[in-house]
Motif scaffolding. Structure first.
Motif: not given
Lengths: 225, 225, 225, 225
Positions: C8-18, C51-58, C86-88, C174-177
């Protein structure tokens, strides 16, 4: 949709009835244009796709992305669009109580998840409409998409726990393979538009292209050909 | 379409003949613009896709959704579009009798069912054009889509029992894999437009978006990001 | 996206933050409209999908094809469009350093390669932004798309060796399905537009079609029907 | 496109070279706008997609459907569009002789056949540009699409036997999976437009819809809901 005589009613019953009577804002149709809603304005088009079944109705309503103008005169997408799902319980034959509807805003990447579902896959999404605000945690919504026991359809199930209003509801609606294929087809269509890529492609004008004729290469606009 | 010499005629014969002579409303082309039909008006485009085979011809004709204006100046879809299927029997080589055509209005969700068909799947749909009126039950139409015995094509079969006119007809037409792929591609394309979602996306204008810059959250427009 | 409580955290965490705070050209959003960039002009639309994730954004940013006018008054595509990746790297929770971004221009056929990836397939692309110029070989970029060990997601990995700036970086995201399905859907949508075929179809006007009523056959415009 | 070090040259070599020099109507680019050709007119857009390989180049060029005006003011499609394939042999490194090109007009249903090809499937199409005229049988064209021996790519092969000009030529070009995916994506996109269904959807205007508010049922416009 293999031919199976006992399933003819599946094809015929759920949608064969005439659409519910179009009383204003009543039990019939989902209220597709609340006057005070953001987005109700000249030029807008409301294109709700509704599925009516025995115990509930589900409507799908696309909502556009948001843009801001830039100093250069160009526009920039600042918020993706979404598809508003509205679930209404049936209160009588062919009568749905839209005043008791529950809503869920499906994001672009959640639509992507729905697109990847194999015939036996499930997925669920959690939303808290007050996330990051003082009422965070008081409303919890869970949307589940899961196969029916016979594997021929899917259930869309929206559960809402709302401690502010003391509501704890769960609305199920079965979606046939054909209806799911329509949903897949429309999600595939609408995703790029909700991301603003449709607006991007509309802005491509051959006659504005002269500025591009100089080479664009370099470390920023690297292009290996 | 694996290469198989005995099947070359499949590729060549059914469509190689020049299209039937274009006599007005006669044996040649499906009448694509009946003057009295709803929808025949300035600006309309008739884009019938026809498939001609030895014993019958099938034409596919998209029909637009219906909109009503709202008090707010926006528009709302009140009826989905559909694809009108017209089947005409052959009366001679490359001659089809469109005066004896039988028609079937394929709904969006029925198109969705066709999209889900695997190579060996079948499906069928029942229509009663007088459903809910005094002549209900007097005309019964059944459209079947099923694989041919060799598994290389599909039959589209429309059966019509019309007790009002004492008609009991069944028209078969074989559809090759390539033609079915064209049908799938066009159904995928047209479904969102028949639902009005194409008109919705056309109405997205970056310059109308300023009204959206305020936060939209809340129990109605819940959005978890 | 099968239901699995530990995911569930996969669905919620990476994008739930504002979304990151929108400071100008800072750690928050990818700079989507550099004023000096080719293409920043009136009427343009920037539709970056991030797409915003813990260690990088794409972020994915479509760039239009280039046209030149012909003597006949028509236009011709001289350069296909592309999607700028663009990778940051992340520098703090929900903070990305776009000043340290690395970019990769994905061509139409590279997008096609991404579209063909099965769940366990990988692919990689090499770019030298100075190819054919004096600094050829000094900058080497490799984009890899490969499945995560658990098979539920994919890694997008951009490695850049830049001997001019003494940079040797590798950014993973990481990019989810569901996100990959969005990417597939948008690539399918955007490819014909980046090739100019969208502009071609926009130029189809029924009222300009009279010139076509004469037969077009012959050795050049052979057409067997 | 699985990662395999010996295949890197597949990704890099065939397209890495700069595009051939753009000499006018010479060995470089396919001549995309013959002044005398039907369709070369104001407002047209030529959007040729070209693939350059060691021994040949292949360009794909969409051509629009043809319309005729009706007495009602509406338009009707009288001829589907097609995709013109142009094959040119290489005469030197990165030099293609477009004066020796061979062409093949791929119809909508032939595109459909290409769309259905599994990884190991083949298909072939026969055209006689003089079919039904006095020179019938004197020119025979065969287009084959078949997997390469290693199964990683496909060959597009055009054979032309022209007894009028004493030409007997066969041009092969290998198409990678990624390029084939681009072709599939663009065929899926362009098919409805070549059939005129794109023009149909462009003609859908909510404000023209009032005429539709009356019931449309009846034996002709049967509609079971």
């Amino acid at each position: 949709c293999p031919v199976a005589s006992q399933r003819h009613s599946d094809y015929f019953d759920p949608r064969a009835p005439p659409p519910p009577p179009r009383r204003r804002e009543a039990y019939g149709m989902p209220p597709s244009s609340p006057p005070a809603a953001p987005g109700a304005q000249n030029g807008r088009v409301f294109s709700t796709y509704s599925i009516y079944k025995g115990k509930a109705a589900l409507s799908l309503d696309p909502r556009p992305p948001q843009f801001v103008p830039l100093d250069s005169g160009a526009y920039k997408v600042v918020k993706e669009g979404f598809v508003l799902l509205q679930f209404a319980p049936a209160v009588a034959t062919r009568q749905y109580d839209w005043t008791r509807k529950q809503v869920f805003s499906l994001s672009v990447w959640e639509m992507g998840s729905v697109l990847t579902l194999g015939p036996t896959d499930s997925c669920e999404f959690f939303h808290d409409p007050f996330k990051g605000r003082s009422d965070e945690g008081k409303v919890r919504k869970v949307l589940k998409v899961e196969p029916t026991p016979d594997g021929n359809s899917r259930f869309f199930n929206l559960s809402v726990q709302n401690r502010l209003l003391n509501v704890d509801e769960s609305i199920y609606i079965p979606i046939t393979k054909g209806e799911f294929a329509v949903i897949v087809s429309t999600f595939n269509y609408i995703i790029p538009h909700l991301m603003g890529w449709g607006t991007f492609t509309n802005s491509i004008k051959p006659e504005d292209s002269q500025a591009y004729t100089k080479p664009q290469s370099g470390p920023e606009y690297e292009w290996r050909r």
